[in-house]
Design an enzyme around this catalytic site. Sequence first.
Site, mmCIF file in Angstrom:
data_model
loop_
_atom_site.group_PDB
_atom_site.id
_atom_site.type_symbol
_atom_site.label_atom_id
_atom_site.label_comp_id
_atom_site.label_asym_id
_atom_site.label_seq_id
_atom_site.Cartn_x
_atom_site.Cartn_y
_atom_site.Cartn_z
ATOM 1 N N CYS A 1 0.837 -1.188 0.000
ATOM 2 C CA CYS A 1 0.000 0.000 0.000
ATOM 3 C C CYS A 1 0.874 1.241 0.000
ATOM 4 O O CYS A 1 2.096 1.167 -0.055
ATOM 5 C CB CYS A 1 -0.895 0.003 1.241
ATOM 6 S SG CYS A 1 -1.799 -1.536 1.487
ATOM 7 N N SER B 1 -4.729 -4.963 -2.567
ATOM 8 C CA SER B 1 -5.346 -6.032 -1.776
ATOM 9 C C SER B 1 -4.623 -7.353 -1.990
ATOM 10 O O SER B 1 -4.599 -7.869 -3.113
ATOM 11 C CB SER B 1 -6.818 -6.184 -2.173
ATOM 12 O OG SER B 1 -7.506 -4.956 -2.025
ATOM 13 N N GLY C 1 15.100 -12.518 -5.273
ATOM 14 C CA GLY C 1 16.223 -13.022 -4.487
ATOM 15 C C GLY C 1 17.130 -11.989 -3.862
ATOM 16 O O GLY C 1 18.213 -12.337 -3.387
#
Length: 606
Positions: free
Chosen positions: A2, A49, A361
Site C-alpha cells: 500500500c 489487496s 532473491g
Amino acid sequence: MCGIAGVSLDAPVPEERIAAAVARLGHRGPDDRGVWREGNVALGHTRLSIIDLAGGHQPLVTADGALVLIANGEIYNHVELRAELERAGCAFRTHSDCEVLLHAYRVYGDDFLEHVSGMFAFALYDVPRRRLLLARDHLGQKPLFVAAGADGVRFASEIKALLPLLPARPSVRAVGLARYLQHQYAAGRETILEGVERVLPGEVMEVVDGRVRGRRRYWDASAVEPWETDFESASTAFDELFDRVMRQHQRSDVPFGLFLSGGVDSATLLGALSRLRDEPLHTYSVGFEAPDMVDELPLAAQVARRNASRHHPFAPDGAALLARLPRTIWAADELMRDFASLPTLYLAEQAQRDLKVVFSGEGGDEAFAGYGRYRVNPLERRLKAVAAPGSGGFRTGGLLRGRTRRRLAGDALAGAMCHTREPFVEAWASTPRGWSDLQRMQYVDLTTALPDNLLVKADRMLMASGVEGRLPFVDHRIVAFGLSLPDRLKVADGQGKHFLKRWAERLVPRELLYAPKRGFHVPVRGWFGDHLAWLERVLPAHPAVREWFRPEGVAWLLRRDAARGRLSAPAFAIVQFALWHRIVLEGDGADPGSDADPFRLLEGRA
C-alpha cells in the site's frame, strides 16, 4: 502492499492536500483508498489487496475508536501473532494481517514490534494520548519519509506524495547529491532534499501533538552475536528456519510468481517454492544481447525446466528500455542510479498481467557474504584504509575522482564531497569489537546499500505496476542467521556465499551454484550513442545542472563521450539527476508512462 501519508500539525491540514498526497500514491494501492481525520491529525491510505480482499480496508480502527492504523506491507507471522493476541483477549474485526499491529500495541505496549516479523512501514495513532508512532521494518524493505517542521510533522511512503503536504518545495541538499554522484544513492537518515528524512530501518519515531518526542531502534543487526558452529549444525538449524520463513512468505489470497535470473538466490527460492507447492509457479526472466555480456536467459530457462515452472522469458531491445528511463526515475522517487531498475520495471509490467505478488532473491549476497568486494586482498584493503580511513579499507571509492571531479562539480557540490563516506564510516564504527572484518563489511552494506539502493529498486519498480515484492533473504531472521555464521562458512575456496550454496545443493544444480558470479549488467550507457552530440548542447543548459555543476565541465565530459561513442557513468549520473529534477521536483507527480521520451523531458517538453 500500500501507500501511506499523513500529518500531525498545529492546525488542520487542508483536505485537498491530503487528497493530493493520497492521489500520488495511487500506483502503490490501486484497489482502495481511505482517509481518517481528527483535529490536526490526518491519515491517508491506498491499498493493494493481498490478504482479506473484502475486509482489509484501511485506515483500521479499533472497536473503541482509540487506535487508528495505516500500514504498508505484510506481517508474515500474523497467523501466529493473532492466535497469541486472541488468547490474551483481543477481538479482531477483520482478517487483515495488519490488524495484529493494533492489538499487539495494546497488549505489549512499546515493545510490540519485538513480536512482529514482516516488511512494513506504518503510522499508528493513539487517540487518547495524541501519540503518533511512525515505524519501519527491520531491514528497510518498505519506505517512509518524514518532514518535521516548526508547525508539525508530515510523512509519506514516497517523496512525491510528501511534497503536496509541505508548505514549500524543498531544495536539493548538497551532501545528498554528492553521495548520489559518488555512490549511486544517498545513504542514511538524510535524503537528497533539505528537511526530508527517512525513518531508519528498525526504527520507531514518536510524535505527540505534532512534535517529534523521540526515536528508538527496536532492532539492529549490530546486536547479532557470532555463532561458532560447523556446517552440519548450521544446516540443521537453517532447515527449520528457512522452511518457516518460506511458508510464512507464501501467505496470500492472490496468485504469486518469481523473478528468476541465472543466479544462486532466485534459483534457491524457486527450488524451495516448488517443493512447497502443488502447482507450477509463474517465473519471469529478462536478458540482453550485447558484447561482453553473458545472456542469463538460457541459465534461467534451465532452472525453470528443472522445476517445471510456467516460464516467461523476455528480451527487450535497448529502445524499449530507454523509453522506460523516465518511468524508473519517477518510480524510484529517491535519486539512485541502479541500471537494473530498467529490467526490473519491465519485468514488473509483464508480471502484473498475471499476478500481484512476486518473489525475488535480493539480500542473499548481503546476508551470506556473496559479493566479490568482501574478498579483496587484505593488503589491498590496508592500503585503501590508509588513503580513506574509517571503514577498514571497505567502501573507499567514488565515481568522481581527480580531474573529472574538479571539472564537473560546482562550488557547493565540491564542498560537500568530503562528507560522502560518512554513512559507511559510521556503520563500520558501530559494529561490536568481537566481530570479524567480514561481518563489518556485511553490516555496512546491510545498513546503507541494501535499504537505500537495492531495496529502493525492489520496492519502487514493482509498486509502480501494483505488484508486491517478497524477499525472503531480507527477512531479519535470515539476515541474522547469515551474519552470525563464522567466516569460514561464508567464504571458502575463493567463493562467497559458501554456506548457502552448499546447503542449496539439494535444490539447485551444482554447476550453477559454483559457477563464477556473473552479476547483472544492463548496457544502458551504450544506448545513448546517437544522442551524445545533442546532449552536449542541451544538458549543460539545464537549470538544475547549471546550479550544481560547471556547465563547461559537463560539455567537456560529453565531448569526450562522443569521441568514444558511449555515455560515461558520470554523464549518465548527471542525465538522471536532470530528469529526476524535472519529474519529481518540477513535475506534478504524474507517471510519465513506459514510452516517454527522455530527451524531450530534458528540454522541458512533455
